[in-house]
Design a protein around this motif. Sequence first.
Motif, PDB file in Angstrom:
ATOM      1  N   SER A   2      11.542  25.610  59.184  1.00 46.90           N
ATOM      2  CA  SER A   2      10.136  25.773  58.659  1.00 46.90           C
ATOM      3  C   SER A   2       9.109  25.556  59.532  1.00 46.90           C
ATOM      4  CB  SER A   2      10.685  24.367  57.587  1.00 46.90           C
ATOM      5  OG  SER A   2      10.260  23.111  58.504  1.00 46.90           O
ATOM      6  N   GLU A   3       8.143  25.423  58.544  1.00 47.04           N
ATOM      7  CA  GLU A   3       6.776  26.069  59.589  1.00 47.04           C
ATOM      8  C   GLU A   3       6.096  24.130  59.778  1.00 47.04           C
ATOM      9  OE1 GLU A   3       3.169  27.608  58.062  1.00 47.04           O
ATOM     10  OE2 GLU A   3       4.377  28.967  56.722  1.00 47.04           O
ATOM     11  N   PHE A   4       5.789  24.003  60.831  1.00 45.88           N
ATOM     12  CA  PHE A   4       5.213  23.188  61.676  1.00 45.88           C
ATOM     13  C   PHE A   4       4.258  22.222  60.765  1.00 45.88           C
ATOM     14  CE2 PHE A   4       5.895  25.130  65.620  1.00 45.88           C
ATOM     15  CZ  PHE A   4       7.296  25.423  65.802  1.00 45.88           C
ATOM     16  N   GLN A   5       5.236  20.721  61.014  1.00 42.62           N
ATOM     17  CA  GLN A   5       3.922  19.840  60.272  1.00 42.62           C
ATOM     18  C   GLN A   5       2.756  19.259  60.713  1.00 42.62           C
ATOM     19  OE1 GLN A   5       6.306  16.579  59.485  1.00 42.62           O
ATOM     20  NE2 GLN A   5       4.499  15.850  56.994  1.00 42.62           N
ATOM     21  N   LYS A   6       1.372  20.026  60.205  1.00 37.92           N
ATOM     22  CA  LYS A   6       0.260  19.996  60.913  1.00 37.92           C
ATOM     23  C   LYS A   6       0.160  17.690  61.282  1.00 37.92           C
ATOM     24  CE  LYS A   6      -1.418  24.179  61.316  1.00 37.92           C
ATOM     25  NZ  LYS A   6      -1.214  24.934  62.372  1.00 37.92           N
ATOM     26  N   ILE A   7      -1.055  17.908  61.644  1.00 38.14           N
ATOM     27  CA  ILE A   7      -0.716  16.430  62.131  1.00 38.14           C
ATOM     28  C   ILE A   7      -2.908  16.870  61.141  1.00 38.14           C
ATOM     29  CG2 ILE A   7      -2.289  14.830  63.601  1.00 38.14           C
ATOM     30  CD1 ILE A   7      -0.231  15.913  65.677  1.00 38.14           C
TER      31      ILE A   7
END
Length: 119
Positions: A2-7
């Motif tokens: 999946s796409e990276f989880q944003k901070i």
Amino acid sequence: MSEFQKITKRDRPDALRAPAARHAEHLQWALRIAAVRARRSKPLVRELLATASIEGLADGLDAKVAAVGFKVPHIGQTWHQLLPWEALQGERPAATAAIIAGPLRESIRRCAANRPSAA
């Protein structure tokens, strides 16, 4: 993957330190395992695994991602593998070792194939 989880703004920097340290330790173990498994691999593979740099929270990205960096001296490049935190959670270091070593070997093969041969 999946796409990276944003901070986000809700993620406090002090709350990110503990998981970043956990993931860095996980990657250290994974690299040790990968290095042991690579004892009969090409010297370049062994060298890159032994000298890899690790970041539990990848510097410069605004995402919950760990990074493994490989400095490839003979071609003057640095290769990075980015691993989302959620991919490391609940994973065993031995499985992560395979995730790290496989693409590294493939990158070495591609680089060797793209290099012009000496005539």
